[in-house]
Design a protein around this motif. Structure first.
Motif, PDB file in Angstrom:
ATOM      1  N   LYS A  16      -9.310  13.969   4.702  1.00 13.80           N
ATOM      2  CA  LYS A  16      -7.952  14.204   4.148  1.00 13.80           C
ATOM      3  C   LYS A  16      -7.433  13.042   5.439  1.00 13.80           C
ATOM      4  CE  LYS A  16      -7.410  18.615   5.540  1.00 13.80           C
ATOM      5  NZ  LYS A  16      -8.792  19.331   4.988  1.00 13.80           N
ATOM      6  N   THR A  17      -7.817  13.113   7.103  1.00 16.78           N
ATOM      7  CA  THR A  17      -7.105  12.042   7.587  1.00 16.78           C
ATOM      8  C   THR A  17      -8.182  10.811   7.860  1.00 16.78           C
ATOM      9  OG1 THR A  17      -7.488  13.782   9.309  1.00 16.78           O
ATOM     10  CG2 THR A  17      -7.443  11.659  10.088  1.00 16.78           C
ATOM     11  N   ASP A  40      -0.929  17.749  11.593  1.00 17.73           N
ATOM     12  CA  ASP A  40      -2.014  18.716  12.092  1.00 17.73           C
ATOM     13  C   ASP A  40      -2.612  18.731  13.233  1.00 17.73           C
ATOM     14  OD1 ASP A  40      -5.662  18.706  11.247  1.00 17.73           O
ATOM     15  OD2 ASP A  40      -4.455  19.517  12.392  1.00 17.73           O
ATOM     16  N   ASN A  44      -5.337  13.838  14.768  1.00 20.63           N
ATOM     17  CA  ASN A  44      -6.779  13.704  14.406  1.00 20.63           C
ATOM     18  C   ASN A  44      -5.428  11.443  13.644  1.00 20.63           C
ATOM     19  OD1 ASN A  44      -9.642  15.583  13.280  1.00 20.63           O
ATOM     20  ND2 ASN A  44      -8.883  14.821  14.991  1.00 20.63           N
ATOM     21  N   ASP A 124      -0.601  13.776   6.982  1.00 21.40           N
ATOM     22  CA  ASP A 124      -2.032  14.212   7.054  1.00 21.40           C
ATOM     23  C   ASP A 124      -1.147  15.891   7.341  1.00 21.40           C
ATOM     24  OD1 ASP A 124      -4.301  14.043   8.889  1.00 21.40           O
ATOM     25  OD2 ASP A 124      -4.192  14.509   7.400  1.00 21.40           O
TER      26      ASP A 124
HETATM   27 MG   LIG Z   1      -7.903  16.350   9.173  1.00 18.87          MG
END
Ligand SMILES: [Mg+2]
Ligand SMILES: Nc1ncnc2c1ncn2[C@@H]1O[C@H](COP(=O)(O)OP(=O)(O)OP(=O)(O)O)[C@@H](O)[C@H]1O
Ligand SMILES: Nc1ncnc2c1ncn2[C@@H]1O[C@H](COP(=O)(O)OP(=O)(O)OP(=O)(O)O)[C@@H](O)[C@H]1O
Ligand SMILES: [Mg+2]
Lengths: 255, 255
Positions: A16-17, A40, A44, A124
């Motif tokens: 995802k990131t 998040d 990250n 994110d």
């Molecule tokens: Mg992530």
């Protein structure tokens, strides 16, 4: 008209990131102006773009609590047309603190409605279907789902689709799945092609034709605080994210 | 005296479930009787052990809400001395529902105190530091931390250690870090050895000498509903988990 995209999947470690950072950077290289929202608590996306947490005075957590947007929350990155609203560990408390607040699912939506200087805003999301991810989905026009080519990741897809449907039914009727992108694809690994075949059969053209290969340069880049497109523009990972950006922009233009 | 171990790390996709399933299986192969608690709404430990979610009438969510333990919650697996209390998607609601309940951090601890037929109970935690993981840490004697040999995974280690310290200070003074196990180690990838060197320097003998290599058989096994030790006992992944089990048991005996 700013288009808001959530990068979401409750399965952990699926990219995802990595997709938020590198797809956004690739879209900037094709002329778009993009804002990333790091939703998040692991932050990250913030550190992957080289922003040290001790430099951050204003973050997404303060914004979710106060709801008063100002440009002080926007941090520049090494890419001129890519900005970020960063996250810190404070955000970990938000899941519990938001539970008893009015309009707890719409806090982020109210904030992002006040921002319109970007072509795209990319969110994110953390690896869970809790209040942070729900805020991300409620605030978005569409969702891009990174899908690791592994068994556990495939298993989780149906519950993610159910969650997206229920958000569409209750808080955000426009929410669409913009696409599913296969990540960490390893040609030597039979499991990758089995997952690809399975997903293309079930989801058809919702699956991007661009596949992101497993590429060690992608996992090295964040330790230098750079997107892989800056760290090593010629590697297979960078090329794949540029191809993905072209597909995403074509979709957006065709809408 | 049952020893309860949480398998925890808020970073997603680092090998928590894979370690819970395969370490538990390896400990059973050395003569231990083990119960796994699936505390993740994704229920990967449940499906990774071949238990179909439609067969599950009683799950960990019902137990956390009712707190009345009975052996009906225990499901057998293909390994004679390995049982599981399964999870289903119901558990996704627990994070929000537990917030306003009395003793919300201690629900799991009260349940596990009623179970004593096992040598070890192993708790597979979700990728977050929310109320489910907190329940897991409060209920445990110690924590085993799977650490993927990647930059983002290393970054998250300090906030996990802080969370463990704060749980030790407030709800569970006995909680110890039993060990950190390096996972998905790839000899060809410089990043793996850099992370290993960094972690051994900072954490010394808290890091197991056994390293779990990246091994495709490990990621294939769950699609057959089997631990890798049953799926392919001779592969490098199985051997590594047996070595890890020996180290963990030696630690427990030495205590
Ligand atoms: Mg992530
Ligand atoms: N295509 C790729 N090739 C190699 N490594 C990758 C690739 N994509 C991501 N990674 C690495 O895999 C790990 C997981 O990726 P990432 O952190 O982006 O996933 P995530 O879904 O955001 O995780 P989380 O669920 O914890 O938020 C990271 O260490 C990242 O550097
Ligand atoms: N040593 C290994 N070699 C190859 N693949 C592995 C290894 N360990 C785990 N995997 C695979 O990597 C993926 C992530 O592992 P796993 O699901 O166990 O992590 P997790 O920390 O439990 O994830 P989550 O944060 O979503 O709970 C899975 O598809 C798993 O099969
Ligand atoms: Mg897991």
């Amino acid at each position: 008209m700013t288009k808001i995209i959530a990068i979401a999947n409750q399965k952990g470690g699926v990219g995802k990131t990595t997709t938020a950072i590198n797809l956004a950077t690739a879209m900037c290289s094709i002329g778009k102006k993009v804002l990333i929202i790091d939703l998040d608590p692991q932050s990250n996306a913030t550190t992957g773009l080289g922003i040290a947490s001790d430099k951050i005075k204003k973050n997404i957590y303060n914004l979710m609590v106060s709801e008063k947007y100002s440009s002080k929350y926007i941090y520049k990155t090494i890419i001129p047309t890519l900005d970020i609203i960063p996250a810190t560990m404070d955000l970990a408390g938000a899941e519990v603190e938001l539970v008893n607040i009015q309009d707890r699912e719409k806090r982020l939506k109210k904030i992002l409605n006040q921002i319109n200087e970007y072509d795209n805003i990319m969110i994110d999301c953390p690896p869970a279907l809790g209040l942070l991810t729900i805020n991300g989905l409620v605030a978005s026009d569409s969702v891009i789902i990174p899908l690791q080519c592994e068994f556990f990741a495939l298993e989780g897809l149906s519950s993610l689709m159910q969650t997206i449907d229920s958000i569409k039914g209750s808080y955000n009727e426009h929410l669409e799945v913009q696409g599913v992108v296969l990540t960490m694809y390893d040609k030597r690994n039979l499991l990758s092609s089995l997952v690809e075949k399975d997903v293309r059969e079930h989801l058809g053209n919702k699956v991007y034709s661009t596949i992101i290969p497993r590429n060690v340069r992608i996992s090295e880049a964040p330790s230098h605080g750079k997107p892989v497109l800056i760290y090593d523009v010629g590697c297979t990972g960078s090329k794949a994210y540029i191809e993905l950006a072209k597909e995403v922009i074509k979709q957006q233009n065709g809408e």
